[in-house]
Design a protein around this motif. Structure first.
Motif, short mmCIF file in Angstrom:
data_model
loop_
_atom_site.label_atom_id
_atom_site.label_comp_id
_atom_site.label_asym_id
_atom_site.label_seq_id
_atom_site.Cartn_x
_atom_site.Cartn_y
_atom_site.Cartn_z
N ASP A 290 9.78 2.82 8.88
CA ASP A 290 9.18 1.49 8.78
C ASP A 290 9.17 0.79 10.13
N THR B 297 7.69 3.40 3.92
CA THR B 297 8.23 3.58 2.58
C THR B 297 7.41 2.82 1.54
N ALA C 288 6.78 0.47 -1.87
CA ALA C 288 7.29 -0.73 -2.54
C ALA C 288 6.88 -0.68 -4.01
N ARG D 145 14.45 0.09 -2.42
CA ARG D 145 13.77 -0.99 -1.71
C ARG D 145 13.54 -2.16 -2.66
N ASP E 154 11.63 -5.98 -2.62
CA ASP E 154 10.72 -6.91 -1.94
C ASP E 154 10.65 -8.22 -2.72
N THR F 223 12.17 -8.14 2.73
CA THR F 223 12.35 -6.79 2.22
C THR F 223 13.74 -6.28 2.58
N ARG G 106 15.83 -2.72 2.45
CA ARG G 106 15.60 -1.29 2.28
C ARG G 106 16.87 -0.51 2.60
N THR H 299 20.13 0.93 6.65
CA THR H 299 19.94 -0.27 5.84
C THR H 299 19.25 -1.31 6.70
#
Length: 284
Positions: free
Chosen positions: A65, A112, A114, A217, A219, A229, A231, A262
């Motif tokens: 990401d 990644t 969502a 994850r 959001d 977000t 993750r 993280t």
């Protein structure tokens, strides 16, 4: 033709990630379909498997990401992700945009998934038995009957299982805000028998590989212009080589590769969507 910046490479979207065949559901193997990318010939068991333009695979940079995901010692990604957790796979080769840096040859960036506005999921179990599915061994130990030796062979076996699911934690509001979750878990076990030979003996060796991959994850949209977000990703790979030490005991090997990442990211849209701002912090 890229007319926006100097980045050269390729991308694999979610649809292709789902439909293209992979070796052991390893996302890295799909990058071989991108021009300039090839399978690396590693010089040790855990060497990175991807090379860009033939450069040393140890120096390929990995991002998750857009954030750091380099293992930093043996090379390759720090955290390996389940295939189900990926929304997009990008490889930037030759030159790349200012968004990515620190590379002498190229950058691999994983984006990644969502959770969506409705709950969806998948589950799978794969099993690849050994024995008669394997090629006949080219070397049979002296004094062994070929038929008996073949019956004793377990060959190469692989078992994989996993699941993934995502969706809204609560019913999304009319303005598009709300909380969405996604998670994926994957387990792989491989058992590979190898026939080793030296000048004085032929003997059996075995390598066991267990790999765990986990991803989560969350959001949350505070407003149409503010999104946060969280993750979390982790992987644990165990590799144990047994039996090759019959002649040289020190040849047995046990390797553990454990990685976590993280990250907390906040995105803001400014001036009616004509500008944006992203702030991220990550612990790996």
């Amino acid at each position: 033709l890229n007319t926006q910046d100097a980045a050269v490479g390729g991308s694999i979207g979610r649809r292709a990630l789902q439909s293209l065949p992979t070796d052991a559901r390893d996302p890295v193997t799909l990058a071989y379909t991108i021009p300039g990318v090839a399978q690396a010939t590693g010089f040790f068991g855990d060497a990175p498997r991807l090379t860009i333009n033939g450069a040393n695979s140890l120096y390929t940079q990995y991002s998750l990401d857009g954030l750091e995901n380099n293992e930093g010692f043996l090379g390759g990604p720090r955290v390996e992700l389940p295939l189900s957790a990926l929304a997009r796979f990008d490889v930037l080769a030759n030159t790349y945009s200012s968004e990515f840096g620190r590379s002498s040859n190229g950058v691999v960036n994983l984006e990644t998934r969502a959770g969506g506005e409705r709950w969806t999921g998948e589950a799978f179990v794969y099993n690849r038995p050994g024995g008669r599915f394997d090629a006949r061994p080219a070397v049979v130990p002296p004094g062994e009957r070929v038929a008996d030796f073949l019956r004793e062979q377990q060959g190469f076996r692989r078992t994989q299982a996993g699941f993934a699911a995502g969706g809204p934690v609560a019913r999304p509001r009319a303005n598009g805000t709300g909380t969405f979750a996604f998670g994926a878990l994957e387990y792989t076990r491989e058992n590979e028998q190898r026939i080793q030979s030296t000048a004085g003996a032929t003997f059996l060796g075995r390598e066991l590989r267990d790999t765990y991959k986990a991803f989560g994850r969350l959001d949350h949209g505070w407003s149409p212009t503010q999104t946060t977000t969280l993750r979390v990703a982790a992987s644990h790979a165990n590799r144990a080589g047994e039996g090759s030490g019959i002649v040289a005991p020190e040849a047995d090997v046990t390797v553990q590769r454990i990685g976590t990442a993280t990250a907390l990211t906040h995105r803001s849209a400014l001036r009616g969507g004509r500008a944006s701002h992203v702030t991220s912090v990550q612990l790996g």
